[in-house]
Scaffold this active site. Structure first.
Site, PDB file in Angstrom:
ATOM      1  N   CYS A 187     -16.610  -8.791   4.162  1.00  0.00           N
ATOM      2  CA  CYS A 187     -16.698  -9.215   5.507  1.00  0.00           C
ATOM      3  C   CYS A 187     -17.136  -7.671   6.335  1.00  0.00           C
ATOM      4  CB  CYS A 187     -15.374  -9.761   5.830  1.00  0.00           C
ATOM      5  SG  CYS A 187     -14.081  -8.528   6.626  1.00  0.00           S
ATOM      6  N   ARG A 243      -2.630   6.399   9.617  1.00  0.00           N
ATOM      7  CA  ARG A 243      -2.484   6.159   8.144  1.00  0.00           C
ATOM      8  C   ARG A 243      -2.475   7.324   7.354  1.00  0.00           C
ATOM      9  NH1 ARG A 243      -4.912   0.698   7.705  1.00  0.00           N
ATOM     10  NH2 ARG A 243      -3.873  -0.273   9.672  1.00  0.00           N
ATOM     11  N   CYS A 266     -14.183  -2.271   4.938  1.00  0.00           N
ATOM     12  CA  CYS A 266     -13.229  -1.395   4.206  1.00  0.00           C
ATOM     13  C   CYS A 266     -13.776  -0.521   2.897  1.00  0.00           C
ATOM     14  CB  CYS A 266     -12.193  -2.265   3.492  1.00  0.00           C
ATOM     15  SG  CYS A 266     -11.445  -3.266   4.655  1.00  0.00           S
ATOM     16  N   ARG A 301       1.041  -1.114  -0.048  1.00  0.00           N
ATOM     17  CA  ARG A 301       0.026   0.245  -0.055  1.00  0.00           C
ATOM     18  C   ARG A 301       0.857   1.178   0.014  1.00  0.00           C
ATOM     19  NH1 ARG A 301      -4.316  -0.267   4.643  1.00  0.00           N
ATOM     20  NH2 ARG A 301      -5.040  -1.591   3.463  1.00  0.00           N
ATOM     21  N   LYS A 337      -6.892   6.540  11.876  1.00  0.00           N
ATOM     22  CA  LYS A 337      -7.270   7.307  10.785  1.00  0.00           C
ATOM     23  C   LYS A 337      -7.478   8.853  10.721  1.00  0.00           C
ATOM     24  CE  LYS A 337      -8.271   2.921   8.792  1.00  0.00           C
ATOM     25  NZ  LYS A 337      -9.382   2.124   7.821  1.00  0.00           N
ATOM     26  N   LYS A 389      -4.924   0.566  14.653  1.00  0.00           N
ATOM     27  CA  LYS A 389      -4.910   1.691  13.672  1.00  0.00           C
ATOM     28  C   LYS A 389      -5.414   2.947  13.934  1.00  0.00           C
ATOM     29  CE  LYS A 389      -6.968  -1.285  10.684  1.00  0.00           C
ATOM     30  NZ  LYS A 389      -7.865  -1.695   9.644  1.00  0.00           N
ATOM     31  N   CYS A 399      -7.636 -10.771  -0.224  1.00  0.00           N
ATOM     32  CA  CYS A 399      -7.735 -10.525   1.162  1.00  0.00           C
ATOM     33  C   CYS A 399      -7.975 -11.806   1.947  1.00  0.00           C
ATOM     34  CB  CYS A 399      -9.050  -9.476   1.334  1.00  0.00           C
ATOM     35  SG  CYS A 399      -9.161  -9.113   3.049  1.00  0.00           S
ATOM     36  N   CYS A 431     -15.118  -3.450  -1.846  1.00  0.00           N
ATOM     37  CA  CYS A 431     -13.627  -3.488  -1.439  1.00  0.00           C
ATOM     38  C   CYS A 431     -12.880  -4.569  -2.195  1.00  0.00           C
ATOM     39  CB  CYS A 431     -13.763  -3.881   0.198  1.00  0.00           C
ATOM     40  SG  CYS A 431     -14.099  -5.442   0.437  1.00  0.00           S
TER      41      CYS A 431
HETATM   42 FE1  SRM Z   1      -9.308  -2.291   5.401  1.00  0.00          FE
HETATM   43  C1  SRM Z   1      -7.995  -4.793   6.994  1.00  0.00           C
HETATM   44  C2  SRM Z   1      -8.178  -3.499   2.517  1.00  0.00           C
HETATM   45  C3  SRM Z   1     -10.092   0.746   3.694  1.00  0.00           C
HETATM   46  C4  SRM Z   1     -11.457  -1.435   8.112  1.00  0.00           C
HETATM   47  N1  SRM Z   1      -8.292  -3.771   4.792  1.00  0.00           N
HETATM   48  C5  SRM Z   1      -7.799  -4.812   5.772  1.00  0.00           C
HETATM   49  C6  SRM Z   1      -6.801  -5.671   4.877  1.00  0.00           C
HETATM   50  C7  SRM Z   1      -5.515  -5.192   5.054  1.00  0.00           C
HETATM   51  C8  SRM Z   1      -7.077  -7.188   5.113  1.00  0.00           C
HETATM   52  C9  SRM Z   1      -6.082  -7.849   6.409  1.00  0.00           C
HETATM   53  O1  SRM Z   1      -5.830  -7.112   7.230  1.00  0.00           O
HETATM   54  O2  SRM Z   1      -5.255  -8.805   5.956  1.00  0.00           O
HETATM   55  C10 SRM Z   1      -7.456  -5.575   3.529  1.00  0.00           C
HETATM   56  C11 SRM Z   1      -6.397  -5.997   2.175  1.00  0.00           C
HETATM   57  C12 SRM Z   1      -7.339  -6.408   1.036  1.00  0.00           C
HETATM   58  C13 SRM Z   1      -6.077  -6.439   0.083  1.00  0.00           C
HETATM   59  O3  SRM Z   1      -6.179  -7.589  -0.783  1.00  0.00           O
HETATM   60  O4  SRM Z   1      -6.132  -5.429  -0.575  1.00  0.00           O
HETATM   61  C14 SRM Z   1      -8.036  -4.177   3.644  1.00  0.00           C
HETATM   62  N2  SRM Z   1      -9.243  -1.442   3.363  1.00  0.00           N
HETATM   63  C15 SRM Z   1      -8.790  -2.028   2.341  1.00  0.00           C
HETATM   64  C16 SRM Z   1      -8.969  -1.277   1.195  1.00  0.00           C
HETATM   65  C17 SRM Z   1      -7.948  -1.652   0.176  1.00  0.00           C
HETATM   66  C18 SRM Z   1     -10.202  -1.428   0.544  1.00  0.00           C
HETATM   67  C19 SRM Z   1     -10.458  -0.924  -0.796  1.00  0.00           C
HETATM   68  O5  SRM Z   1     -11.037  -1.709  -1.660  1.00  0.00           O
HETATM   69  O6  SRM Z   1     -10.236   0.073  -1.138  1.00  0.00           O
HETATM   70  C20 SRM Z   1      -9.092   0.125   1.688  1.00  0.00           C
HETATM   71  C21 SRM Z   1      -7.287   0.525   1.874  1.00  0.00           C
HETATM   72  C22 SRM Z   1      -7.411   2.131   2.572  1.00  0.00           C
HETATM   73  C23 SRM Z   1      -6.129   2.552   2.689  1.00  0.00           C
HETATM   74  O7  SRM Z   1      -5.531   2.768   1.229  1.00  0.00           O
HETATM   75  O8  SRM Z   1      -5.392   2.618   3.705  1.00  0.00           O
HETATM   76  C24 SRM Z   1      -9.331  -0.113   3.091  1.00  0.00           C
HETATM   77  N3  SRM Z   1     -10.512  -0.604   5.894  1.00  0.00           N
HETATM   78  C25 SRM Z   1     -10.767   0.350   5.162  1.00  0.00           C
HETATM   79  C26 SRM Z   1     -11.782   1.031   5.844  1.00  0.00           C
HETATM   80  C27 SRM Z   1     -12.423   2.492   5.142  1.00  0.00           C
HETATM   81  C28 SRM Z   1     -11.789   3.747   5.645  1.00  0.00           C
HETATM   82  O9  SRM Z   1     -10.782   3.623   6.167  1.00  0.00           O
HETATM   83  O10 SRM Z   1     -12.346   4.765   5.095  1.00  0.00           O
HETATM   84  C29 SRM Z   1     -12.032   0.674   6.903  1.00  0.00           C
HETATM   85  C30 SRM Z   1     -13.347   1.092   7.887  1.00  0.00           C
HETATM   86  C31 SRM Z   1     -12.961   2.081   8.485  1.00  0.00           C
HETATM   87  C32 SRM Z   1     -12.326   1.900   9.959  1.00  0.00           C
HETATM   88  O11 SRM Z   1     -11.225   1.813   9.846  1.00  0.00           O
HETATM   89  O12 SRM Z   1     -13.095   1.607  10.789  1.00  0.00           O
HETATM   90  C33 SRM Z   1     -11.299  -0.357   7.001  1.00  0.00           C
HETATM   91  N4  SRM Z   1      -9.654  -2.956   7.267  1.00  0.00           N
HETATM   92  C34 SRM Z   1     -10.473  -2.530   8.167  1.00  0.00           C
HETATM   93  C35 SRM Z   1     -10.571  -3.385   9.206  1.00  0.00           C
HETATM   94  C36 SRM Z   1     -11.369  -3.356  10.517  1.00  0.00           C
HETATM   95  C37 SRM Z   1     -10.824  -2.332  11.428  1.00  0.00           C
HETATM   96  C38 SRM Z   1     -11.464  -2.380  12.759  1.00  0.00           C
HETATM   97  O13 SRM Z   1     -11.430  -1.363  13.499  1.00  0.00           O
HETATM   98  O14 SRM Z   1     -12.181  -3.244  12.972  1.00  0.00           O
HETATM   99  C39 SRM Z   1      -9.464  -4.388   8.947  1.00  0.00           C
HETATM  100  C40 SRM Z   1      -9.193  -5.509   9.746  1.00  0.00           C
HETATM  101  C41 SRM Z   1      -8.346  -5.365  11.126  1.00  0.00           C
HETATM  102  O15 SRM Z   1      -7.707  -4.250  11.215  1.00  0.00           O
HETATM  103  O16 SRM Z   1      -8.106  -6.080  11.763  1.00  0.00           O
HETATM  104  C42 SRM Z   1      -8.956  -4.029   7.742  1.00  0.00           C
HETATM  105 FE1  SF4 Z   2     -11.222  -7.734   3.109  1.00  0.00          FE
HETATM  106 FE2  SF4 Z   2     -13.213  -7.513   4.710  1.00  0.00          FE
HETATM  107 FE3  SF4 Z   2     -11.544  -5.307   4.050  1.00  0.00          FE
HETATM  108 FE4  SF4 Z   2     -13.136  -6.598   2.282  1.00  0.00          FE
HETATM  109  S1  SF4 Z   2     -13.939  -5.504   4.030  1.00  0.00           S
HETATM  110  S2  SF4 Z   2     -11.053  -5.951   1.969  1.00  0.00           S
HETATM  111  S3  SF4 Z   2     -13.165  -8.615   2.735  1.00  0.00           S
HETATM  112  S4  SF4 Z   2     -10.959  -7.151   5.370  1.00  0.00           S
END
Ligand code: SRM
Ligand code: SF4
Length: 572
Positions: A473, A143, A477, A74, A209, A207, A434, A428
Site C-alpha cells: 500500500c 520510534r 514501509c 515490535r 522517526k 509518529k 498487515c 514490506c
Molecule cells: Fe510501517 C503502518 C510495518 C517501516 C510508514 N507499518 C504500519 C503497520 C503497523 C500497519 C498498521 O498500522 O496496522 C505495518 C505492520 C505490518 C505487519 O504485519 O508487520 C507496518 N513499517 C512496517 C515494517 C515492519 C515494514 C517492514 O516490512 O519492515 C517497518 C517497521 C519499522 C520499525 O521497526 O519501526 C515499517 N513504515 C515504515 C517506514 C520506513 C521507515 O520508517 O524507514 C515507513 C515510511 C517512512 C515514514 O514513516 O514516512 C512506514 N507504516 C507507515 C505508515 C504511513 C505513515 C504516514 O506518515 O503516512 C503507516 C500507517 C500509519 O501510520 O497510519 C504504517
Molecule cells: Fe502494510 Fe502498507 Fe506498510 Fe506494507 S506499506 S506493511 S502494506 S502499511
C-alpha cells in the site's frame, strides 16, 4: 482548541491516563481474542498491534467465526544492535509464542507475528527480561532510533551508535503505564510534569522517526525520516552532525494532499548538542504539528506548510542558539555491503542477505536454525540493517573460521551471490498480517525479481545494483518512493510502478504506470532495461538514466511528486 475539532486519537490519548486506557482489563477478558478500539490505538505506544490473519478472513466470516485475531510485537533495538543472547531469546519466543519466524524490519527492529492475546503479556515480559523492550516501538512518539551499522568505520560508528542510544533513552516515554501493564510494576504517584516532561499527556501529533548515518553510506535512508543526523568526519574524527528534518513517505492513493517528502538539511551541531537538538525538534513538532487531520500530522507537512526557514528559526528559538552552517558530505548508495569486511581494528563482519527480512527455516534453507547455532558460539553482536538484512558483527580473527563453517553448513555462505537486483530489494510485510495491505509484497517481490533476473542475465546487468522495492500500500514501509524501481499496491494483484529514485535515496521517484498486474510487469520493464543496457553512460545509475532518457520526469521535492507525470502513466 475544543476536543471535537481534534482527531479521534487526540481524545483517546487525553482520556488514556498516560497510555493506560483499559488495556489491563482487556487483556484479562479471554472471551474474545481482541481488545477495544481505543485500546488498540494505545497498544501501539506499547509496541504491539492487533491484527488478524487475512488469509483466513473470508472463510471465518462465512462460518460466522470471530476474525483470527493475534498480535504483532515490535521490539525496539536502538541502532539495530543485539547480543547473541538476545538473538537466541528472540528465536525461542518466535517458536514458543509467535509464528516461528523473526521479521527484521526496515527500521532495524525485530517483529514477532501471530501472538495470541493470552500470550501477549508474557511475551512482552520475556522480551524485557532480555534487556530489550517494546515501549515506543510504535505510536505517536519517537520510534526506534536508527544508526548506520557501518562495520568498517568502527570507531565513528561506535560514537554514532552511542548518540542513537542516548537520543532513544532521552525520548522514551516516562509513563509508568508500560511497567504496570506488562511488568506488574508498582503504581507510583507522580506529578503531571514528572510523568511526561517532553511529550505531555497528548504525546506527539503523529509518529516520529530519527536516524543517524555515517557517509558515504546512506543505508538508513536519512531523507525518509522526520529527523536525521549525518555524521561529519574531519581529520579522521567525528566533528559533529548535519541536521536534516522533514522527511516521510506515507501517502494515500487518490489524495494529492498527501505525498512523500525528502528531509531538508538545515544546519550542523556538535556531538554534545545532538540530544538537545533531537529534543527541541520533537518539541517544535509537538507544539505546531497538525492534531486535527492525522493524514497531515507528520513533521513533513508542518515544514512544507510553514517553510524550512520558519522551522529553522523556531528550532533555534527553542534551542537558544543557532545551528552551524551545513558541512560537506556525500552519499554513495543506500544499500548494504554483503559478505565479509574487515574493520580498522582487525575485526570481521559478515552481512547476510535476508529476503524480505524474514528469518525462517524452509526445507532447502534452514536459515533460522543456522543463525541460532551461530548465536550459540558468536562472541560479537548482531546488527540489523535498515535494508532488512543481518550483520554477524565483530567476529575476532580466531573465531572467523568457526562462523564460516556454520555459514557453510547452513547454506548461508553464498547469500551474497544472488543478483545485484535481489540484493538491493526491500519488501514490506503486507499480507497476510498487515491490516492496511491492498496487495502482496513480501510474498510476491521475490517472484517478480526471479522473472526479471532472466532479462537482466540476457542484458549483462546481473551485477548492476538497481534498488527495487515493493509495498502492499502507499504507506511506504519498504520506502518504495525513493527506490529506482518502486511497486506500490493498489488492489489485489495491481501495482503502481514508480521510476527514477536516486540510487543513494536522495531523490523521490515518479509514477510511470498504474494498475499493472503480474503479466504487465515484465512487459513494461523489459524494454526500459534493454534501453538502459544499451544507452547508459559510463557508471550511470538506472534512476538517473530513466530521467535523462525522458522515460519519467524527475521529482524535485515532495510537493511536486504528483506533478509532471507523463500522460501515459495516468491512462487505465
Ligand atoms: Fe510501517 C503502518 C510495518 C517501516 C510508514 N507499518 C504500519 C503497520 C503497523 C500497519 C498498521 O498500522 O496496522 C505495518 C505492520 C505490518 C505487519 O504485519 O508487520 C507496518 N513499517 C512496517 C515494517 C515492519 C515494514 C517492514 O516490512 O519492515 C517497518 C517497521 C519499522 C520499525 O521497526 O519501526 C515499517 N513504515 C515504515 C517506514 C520506513 C521507515 O520508517 O524507514 C515507513 C515510511 C517512512 C515514514 O514513516 O514516512 C512506514 N507504516 C507507515 C505508515 C504511513 C505513515 C504516514 O506518515 O503516512 C503507516 C500507517 C500509519 O501510520 O497510519 C504504517
Ligand atoms: Fe502494510 Fe502498507 Fe506498510 Fe506494507 S506499506 S506493511 S502494506 S502499511
Amino acid at each position: 482548541m475544543s476536543e471535537e475539532k481534534l482527531s479521534a486519537n487526540e481524545g483517546i490519548k487525553t482520556r488514556s491516563n498516560y497510555l493506560r486506557g483499559t488495556i489491563a482489563e482487556g487483556l484479562r477478558d479471554l472471551s474474545t481474542g481482541s481488545l477495544s478500539e481505543d485500546d488498540q490505538q494505545l497498544l501501539k505506544f506499547h509496541g504491539t498491534y492487533q491484527q488478524d490473519d487475512r488469509d483466513v478472513r473470508a472463510n471465518r466470516r462465512k462460518h460466522k467465526l470471530e476474525k483470527a485475531y493475534s498480535f504483532m510485537i515490535r521490539v525496539r533495538v536502538p541502532g539495530g544492535v543485539a547480543t547473541p543472547k538476545q538473538w537466541i531469546e528472540t528465536d525461542r519466543m518466535a517458536d514458543q509464542f509467535a509464528n516461528g519466524t523473526i521479521k527484521l524490519t526496515t527500521r532495524q527492529a525485530f517483529q514477532l507475528h501471530g501472538i495470541i492475546k493470552s500470550n501477549l503479556k508474557r511475551t512482552i515480559k520475556e522480551i524485557n527480561d532480555t534487556a530489550m523492550d517494546t515501549i515506543a516501538a510504535c505510536g505517536d512518539v519517537n520510534r526506534n532510533v536508527m544508526c548506520n551499522p557501518n562495520p568498517h568505520l568502527s570507531a565513528i560508528h561506535e560514537e554514532a551508535l552511542r548518540a542513537a542510544q542516548e537520543i532513544s533513552d532521552h525520548l522514551t516515554p516516562q509513563t509508568r503505564a508500560y511497567h504496570e501493564i506488562w511488568l506488574d510494576g508498582e503504581k507510583i504517584e507522580t506529578s503531571e510534569e514528572e510523568i511526561e516532561p517532553i511529550y505531555g499527556k497528548t504525546y506527539l501529533p503523529r509518529k516520529f522517526k530519527i536516524t543517524i548515518a555515517v557517509p558515504p553510506s546512506n543505508d538508513v535512508d536519512i531523507y525518509a525520516n522526520d529527523l536525521s543526523f549525518i555524521a561529519i568526519v574531519e581529520d579522521g574524527k567525528l566533528a559533529g552532525y548535519n541536521v536534516a528534518v522533514g522527511g516521510g513517505l506515507g501517502m494515500t492513493h487518490g489524495n494529492e494532499e498527501t505525498y512523500p517528502r525528502l528531509a531538508d538539511v538545515i544546519g550542523f551541531c556538535t556531538p554534545e548538542q545532538v540530544v538537545d537538538v533531537a529534543e527541541k525538534v520533537v518539541l517544535v513538532q509537538r507544539d505546531y504539528g497538525d492534531r486535527k487531520e492525522r493524514k497531515h500530522a507528520r513533521l513533513k507537512y508542518t515544514i512544507q506548510d510553514r517553510g524550512v526557514d520558519w522551522f529553522k528559526a523556531e528550532l533555534e528559538k527553542y534551542l537558544g542558539h543557532e545551528l552551524g552552517a551545513v558541512r560537506d558530505f556525500h552519499f554513495e548508495d543506500n544499500g548494504d555491503r554483503y559478505g565479509w569486511v574487515e574493520d580498522e581494528r582487525g575485526n570481521f563482519h559478515y552481512t547476510l542477505f535476508v529476503q524480505g527480512g524474514r528469518v525462517v527455516d524452509t526445507p532447502g534453507y534452514p536459515m533460522r536454525e543456522g543463525l541460532r547455532e551461530i548465536a550459540k558460539v558468536h562472541e560479537g553482536d548482531f546488527r540489523l540493517t535498515a535494508n532488512q538484512n543481518l550483520v554477524i558483527a565483530n567476529v575476532a580473527e580466531e573465531k572467523r573460521s568457526e562462523i564460516e563453517r556454520l555459514l557453510e553448513k547452513y547454506g548461508m555462505h553464498r547469500s551474497h551471490e544472488r543478483s545485484a537486483l535481489r540484493l538491493a530489494s526491500i519488501a514490506c510485510v503486507a499480507l497476510p498480517t498487515c491490516s492496511l495491505a491492498l496487495a502482496e509484497a513480501e510474498r510476491y517481490l521475490p517472484d517478480v525479481i526471479t522473472d526479471l533476473e532472466e532479462k537482466l542475465e540476457e542484458l549483462g546487468l546481473r551485477h548492476d545494483a538497481i534498488t527495487i522495492r515493493m509495498t502492499g500500500c502507499p504507506n511506504g514501509c519498504g520506502r518504495p518512493f525513493i527506490s529506482e524501481i518502486g511497486f506500490v499496491g493498489r488492489g489485489p494483484n495491481r501495482y503502481n510502478l514508480y521510476l527514477g529514485g536516486g540510487h543513494a535515496g536522495q531523490r523521490l521517484n515518479k509514477l510511470y504506470r498504474q494498475d499493472l498486474d503480474a503479466a504487465d510487469i515484465r512487459a513494461t520493464l523489459d524494454p526500459i532495461l534493454e534501453r538502459y543496457a544499451k544507452e547508459r553512460n559510463d557508471g550511470e545509475r538506472f534512476g538517473d538514466f530513466v530521467i535523462r532518457a525522458g522515460i519519467v520526469n524527475a521529482t524535485v521535492q515532495g510537493a511536486d511528486f504528483h506533478e509532471n507525470i507523463k500522460e501515459e502513466a495516468l491512462k487505465n
